[in-house]
Design an enzyme around this catalytic site. Structure first.
Site, PDB file in Angstrom:
ATOM      1  CD1 TRP A  84      10.708   5.094   2.078  1.00  0.00           C
ATOM      2  CD2 TRP A  84      11.638   4.312   0.195  1.00  0.00           C
ATOM      3  NE1 TRP A  84      11.561   6.069   1.587  1.00  0.00           N
ATOM      4  CE2 TRP A  84      12.139   5.610   0.430  1.00  0.00           C
ATOM      5  CE3 TRP A  84      12.070   3.622  -0.933  1.00  0.00           C
ATOM      6  CZ2 TRP A  84      13.058   6.218  -0.403  1.00  0.00           C
ATOM      7  CZ3 TRP A  84      12.986   4.240  -1.785  1.00  0.00           C
ATOM      8  CH2 TRP A  84      13.460   5.523  -1.512  1.00  0.00           C
ATOM      9  CG  ASP A 138      16.580  14.741   6.111  1.00  0.00           C
ATOM     10  OD1 ASP A 138      16.111  14.420   5.002  1.00  0.00           O
ATOM     11  OD2 ASP A 138      16.969  13.913   6.946  1.00  0.00           O
ATOM     12  CD1 TRP A 183       6.164   5.565   2.639  1.00  0.00           C
ATOM     13  CD2 TRP A 183       6.238   3.551   3.592  1.00  0.00           C
ATOM     14  NE1 TRP A 183       7.292   5.532   3.438  1.00  0.00           N
ATOM     15  CE2 TRP A 183       7.357   4.297   4.034  1.00  0.00           C
ATOM     16  CE3 TRP A 183       6.074   2.243   4.062  1.00  0.00           C
ATOM     17  CZ2 TRP A 183       8.318   3.776   4.917  1.00  0.00           C
ATOM     18  CZ3 TRP A 183       7.034   1.727   4.937  1.00  0.00           C
ATOM     19  CH2 TRP A 183       8.129   2.489   5.362  1.00  0.00           C
ATOM     20  CG  ASN A 213       9.127   7.898   5.334  1.00  0.00           C
ATOM     21  OD1 ASN A 213       8.693   7.681   4.202  1.00  0.00           O
ATOM     22  ND2 ASN A 213      10.304   8.458   5.542  1.00  0.00           N
ATOM     23  CG  ASP A 214      11.230  11.071   7.759  1.00  0.00           C
ATOM     24  OD1 ASP A 214      10.987   9.983   8.323  1.00  0.00           O
ATOM     25  OD2 ASP A 214      12.364  11.396   7.360  1.00  0.00           O
TER      26      ASP A 214
END
Length: 356
Positions: A50, A145, A23, A25-26
């Site tokens: 995830w 973040d 997997w 993502n960002d």
């Protein structure tokens, strides 16, 4: 005679970045150093869903052909390594800033890792560099973040953080001791909701504050947008100068999220996650899941009395199809069902995955 079962392989894009397996993502820690682009990313190598977040790592010299590197950051039982950023300090050390998410308590704090060879990273033994304890009266549930940039106004460094429905700013001269300097509430001017993946970008004309937003979090009508504000950074916080309008979005499609900029480049280069959360959670892939958008050159374009971000895809000409509709030219890039469309001036893009 025994039947042979043939497993159908997941369809893999040809020139959009995907992981070897598992997997993603960002995009995290987008950074340029010594002629090489570094892309880190949220990664779970053991499943196509995830899971405990690692930082995957890939490098490129042209933003099109990527070489997989070893995993940069590993999680522990008490720390998943959530999204963040990378910067090269004055001594040439690459520093990664990430959110330490404790899956047991839900606490999110800010941490740092570093490397001299840009491949093997060591977590700072004094982490976290910004605390966020549940025992504190100032505890924030969504606090993540970190984007670290050089502070061109006051010197030192600024960290831009997502803090619930707000953006917060912190300053430091040594990457370790951070002081809160100000905040910005995007929901008072534009779309409101849980903030994620903020970025403070300096264009020649203006400064721009970008962020991803979870609108109506947890509701049936939850959706995600990436919006931006135009103004200036005064060294402590962001000052908005342009009345917000709904067209101030980084992308108008469903399959582009968490887009942020590379550090260390002369021009502004953006890259995002080429998926959306609804389809990501429902995916049935067996080999891998997730891809990145194409890298995009970004600039500020003045349209009337307003500034808008203009984006142009970094891709070879043979991959581009130019269409004319109602006298307007559209630039289209398609890769195994993933489509990115740009208006002629680049101020609007539309990214989506065609799904059967």
């Amino acid at each position: 005679m025994q039947d042979t079962v043939i497993m159908k392989k997941d369809i893999r894009p040809q020139f959009h970045f995907t992981p070897k397996k598992g997997w993603i993502n960002d995009p995290n820690g987008l950074c340029y150093a010594n002629g090489v682009y570094h892309m880190f990313y949220q990664h779970y190598p053991d499943d196509t869903k995830w899971g405990p977040m690692h930082w995957g790592h890939a490098t490129s010299k042209d933003l099109l052909s990527w070489e997989h590197q070893e995993i940069a950051l590993y999680p522990t039982e008490d720390e998943y390594c959530f999204s963040g950023s990378a910067i090269i300090d004055d001594e040439g050390v690459m520093r990664l800033f990430y959110t330490s998410h404790n899956p047991k308590t839900g606490e999110q704090t800010q941490s740092m890792a570093y490397s001299s060879d840009y491949i093997h990273f060591e977590k700072y033994n004094g982490n976290p560099i910004i605390e966020n304890s549940k025992d504190s009266s100032c505890f924030k549930k969504d606090f993540r973040d970190p984007k670290v940039i050089k502070n061109k106004v006051k010197g030192g460094y600024t960290m831009v953080l997502a803090a619930g429905e707000n953006i917060e700013f912190y300053s430091s001269s040594d990457f370790i001791n951070w002081t809160y300097t100000g905040g910005f509430a995007p929901g008072k001017l534009g779309f409101g909701g849980i903030c994620e993946c903020p970025d403070l970008i300096s264009f020649p004309e203006k400064d721009v504050l970008t962020m991803s937003i979870i609108v109506n979090p947890g509701q049936e009508d939850e959706y995600h947008v990436m919006q931006y504000f135009v103004g200036y950074f005064d060294g402590d916080t962001f000052i908005n100068e342009q009345p917000f309008q709904p067209d101030q979005l980084l992308d108008f499609g469903d399959d582009n999220y968490a887009m942020v900029s590379f550090s260390g480049t002369d021009e502004v280069i953006l890259m995002g996650w080429g998926e959306n959360w609804a389809s990501a959670r429902a995916n049935t892939n067996t080999e891998y899941f997730g891809k990145m958008t194409l890298a995009r050159n970004a600039s500020l374009l003045k349209v009337g009395n307003r500034y808008l971000i203009s984006q142009k895809p970094i891709v070879s000409d043979e991959k581009v199809v130019r269409l004319e509709a109602e006298g307007k030219v559209l630039i289209t890039v398609e890769d195994e069902g993933y489509v990115e469309i740009f208006a002629e001036n680049g101020t609007k893009s539309l990214s989506w995955m065609s799904r059967q």
